[in-house]
Design an enzyme around this catalytic site. Structure first.
Site, short mmCIF file in Angstrom:
data_model
loop_
_atom_site.label_atom_id
_atom_site.label_comp_id
_atom_site.label_asym_id
_atom_site.label_seq_id
_atom_site.Cartn_x
_atom_site.Cartn_y
_atom_site.Cartn_z
CB CYS A 94 -4.73 3.66 -4.75
SG CYS A 94 -4.43 2.11 -4.77
CD GLU B 194 -7.01 1.06 -2.87
OE1 GLU B 194 -6.03 0.78 -2.01
OE2 GLU B 194 -6.80 2.12 -2.87
CB CYS C 55 -0.42 -0.13 0.86
SG CYS C 55 -1.83 1.27 1.32
CG HIS D 72 -1.96 -2.54 -9.46
ND1 HIS D 72 -3.32 -1.75 -8.55
CD2 HIS D 72 -1.14 -2.57 -8.41
CE1 HIS D 72 -2.89 -1.47 -7.74
NE2 HIS D 72 -1.14 -2.11 -7.20
N GLY E 171 -1.09 1.59 -7.53
CA GLY E 171 -2.39 2.07 -8.27
C GLY E 171 -2.25 3.29 -9.48
#
Length: 283
Positions: free
Chosen positions: A222, A213, A81, A164, A225
């Protein structure tokens, strides 16, 4: 009662608990573990404190200042994260009077450095581009996956410590992300599900991004991301290797270095602090 911090990076918010040696919630204790069920209740915005992820700080071990364990709102564990990495690094840096710390995750060690103006730059490591690394359920070209939902199709995929997929669209605001995000997250091609990004390219150094997410749904930002979006955009020659990524909660600066590592720069914030009776939450 166990102390906690409510922190966020561009609105991507976290409940941070300290389980390092000597803390109230010591990682060596077994009486107050952060189980999947307990983390899910803490993350619930009606029954708990509410957050996008529950973060537990644990001892780092050799070569790392801290280990960061990440739980999604559904209780599942995440490998990385980006926004939480900056938040945790800022806490550890302030404790030790440091300008550089290493945050260990299940996906690897992430160096983070302090920059002027409450900005923190995290090295999220190399983007993983192979189909097994994402991972995918079967061999496929990660630059053009044969999946889609509604008006979107043909994403690119990579891993930033978590999977992703990035869809490139002409107009981000025209999409009903809450309708198409869940189906794409759970597409059979992703054996571990995936974070789903939707990108509108504004120019070679600027993109807009919204992310559904994995295990959390739509969030204001994110970090991993944003890294995946820039990498996939650059792979398709839609941008250069450095760009501003505008998310609903604000902007991140992302750079995909020539050595493959992806750098993410952005701010951190503490919303409030408090204490929680973990024994009152389901184990």
């Amino acid at each position: 009662m166990v102390p906690f911090r409510k922190m966020h990076g561009l609105g991507n918010d976290f409940v941070v608990l300290d389980a390092r040696e000597g803390s109230v919630l010591d990682a060596r204790r077994a009486d107050l573990p952060i189980t999947p069920a307990r983390a899910a209740t803490i993350a619930d915005r009606r029954r708990g404190i509410g957050c996008d992820q529950v973060i537990v700080m644990e001892p780092g071990g050799d070569g790392a200042d801290v280990f960061m364990r990440i739980r999604n709102p559904d209780g599942s564990e995440a490998g990385a994260c980006g926004n939480a990495t900056r938040c945790i690094a800022s806490l550890v840096a302030e404790e030790g009077g440091k300008d550089r710390v290493v945050v260990r995750t299940v996906a690897g060690d992430l160096p983070v450095e302090r920059l002027p103006g409450n900005l923190w730059r995290a090295d999220l490591g190399p983007a993983r581009l192979g189909w097994r690394e994402v991972p995918l359920a079967r061999e496929a070209d990660t630059l053009h996956l044969p999946i889609g939902a509604g008006p979107v199709s043909d994403p690119a995929a990579c891993s930033m410590g978590n999977p992703h997929a990035t869809f490139f669209v002409p107009e981000l605001d025209a999409l009903d992300l809450g309708a198409i995000g869940p189906a794409l997250e759970h597409d059979p091609i992703f054996p571990q599900r995936a974070n789903i990004g939707f990108v509108q390219v504004l120019g070679p150094e600027h993109i807009r991004l919204a992310v559904w997410e994995r295990g959390a749904g739509l969030t204001l930002a994110c970090g991993s991301g944003a890294c995946a979006a820039l990498v996939n955009a650059a792979r398709r020659s839609l941008t250069g290797r450095r760009a501003a990524v505008s998310l609903p909660g604000g902007d991140l600066e992302i750079e995909w270095r020539e050595d493959g590592h992806v750098l993410m720069t952005g701010p951190v914030s503490t919303a409030f602090t408090g204490a929680i009776d973990l024994e009152a939450y389901p184990a």
